[in-house]
Write an enzyme that holds these catalytic residues in place. Sequence first.
Site, short mmCIF file in Angstrom:
data_model
loop_
_atom_site.label_atom_id
_atom_site.label_comp_id
_atom_site.label_asym_id
_atom_site.label_seq_id
_atom_site.Cartn_x
_atom_site.Cartn_y
_atom_site.Cartn_z
N CYS B 81 -55.12 -4.49 -21.43
CA CYS B 81 -56.36 -5.15 -21.87
C CYS B 81 -56.05 -6.38 -22.73
O CYS B 81 -55.57 -7.38 -22.21
CB CYS B 81 -57.28 -4.15 -22.57
N HIS B 183 -58.02 0.09 -18.50
CA HIS B 183 -57.44 1.03 -19.46
C HIS B 183 -56.95 2.28 -18.73
O HIS B 183 -57.74 3.20 -18.50
CB HIS B 183 -58.48 1.41 -20.51
N GLU B 185 -55.32 4.66 -19.90
CA GLU B 185 -55.48 5.83 -20.79
C GLU B 185 -56.92 6.33 -20.82
O GLU B 185 -57.20 7.35 -21.45
CB GLU B 185 -54.99 5.49 -22.21
#
Lengths: 258, 205
Positions: B81, B183, B185
């Site tokens: 990001c 993202h 995660e």
Amino acid sequence: MLTKRIIPCLDVKGGRVVKGVKFKSHRDAGDPVELAAFYNEQGADELVFYDITASSDERPIMLDVVKRTANQIFIPLTVGGGLRTVEDMHRMLEAGADKVSINTAAVLRPELISEGAKRFGNQCIVLGMDAKRVTGSDPVRWEVYTHTGADGGQTSGIDAIKWACRAVDLGAGEIVVNSIDADGTKAGYDLELLRAISECVTVPVVASGGAGSPEDLYQALIVGKADAVLAASIFHYGTYTILETKKYLSGKGIPVRF
Amino acid sequence: MGDIAIIDYGAGNLRSVNNAVVKLGYQVGITNNAEEILRAKAVIFPGVGAAGDTMFTLDKMGLMPVVRQLAAENRPLLGICIGLQVLYTGTEEGGWFDCLDIIKGRVKKLPSGLKVPHMGWNQVKIKKSHPLFEGIPDSSNFYFVHSYYGDPEDKSLVIAETEYGVKFASCVGRGNLVAVQFHPERSGDLGLQIYENFFKFAGIK
């Protein structure tokens, strides 16, 4: 194409999910971490925990719930309820929340939105608005309610549409529009309210309150122009699974993630 | 401190990146210590929020030369990001901020007319075969949240693209450097696969 998000919302009190939850499986329906995992497996696009604990003494319990969830589940997590200060937000984000949702505290002190946005970024700050139609208003208008955790809350006298626009100017990155009139009725979202807000703000809008069927979600996305839909009862009671809901929406041409 | 370092400059998604790596069973350290970062076999450069603020913090913490050195030595580095955006020459966010200039190109605002931030799950279309996407079906959904996107001058660096009003590079890479706008995660099992692939790519395990 950006898919429309389906978001189950869990009310948490004292470390347990409190809204009646009735699954067909034999899970411990009251444990928020287990439920979060269950919804994740079903294909939930995000999760919302709403902390309805009245006393701040119990806040550490919520932090622990967030921490344990974030260790296990790798989809976005929003936490709302009772957050009053930038420090409150910080603790939730540090525990593993991606976004924090504020309502009453933002109405009482709008700068909280800009302070939070400046420190954590706009994408972190969700305005969770509770709005109610003003009886007999013509044209129809809605007012923002605060302290909705207790006895339906009280009106702030603030116009919901104007407040939504102001919150975005202050730095809110997303708006959850919760209709007090529709909440719990399972008769559908307040589509007029949703559409009015969706058309006036530049950030994503999440529909909340009133979902009774996948068709209601569809209406919120099409007529209400929402970017995401939040629902509690229909998922908690197992009336529809998230997968069934997504299949329905997909069949009607809505882009969803499987 | 294991084989993997996550650069600690207070990024908002630090904890969730760490959780994902731990979940996969790797030894990881969150650190702002230059020596520790430079000693790691693989480095993750996380981020969320505003690029200008991030550059300011990196500068204040003396981490800019560290990231530059990692890139110059072709060390395995995964930007996420804002950790992707600051690799570019500069960003239009808040006027203009010079960034690390590791990848030539500008970070631009997403076109108006659509809801910004671009928030939610969107398809990542693989343009060029890369170990990062090993075993990941083309056009899988990943979680995005951003208002700006990087536009590299050298289009051959584009590994994957995503469309939101504009087609933008959602993954770029050169040598052992790779960076994603989404993202991992926060992208469920496929996101964890991205991390696993990166560590394999970095020769860990």
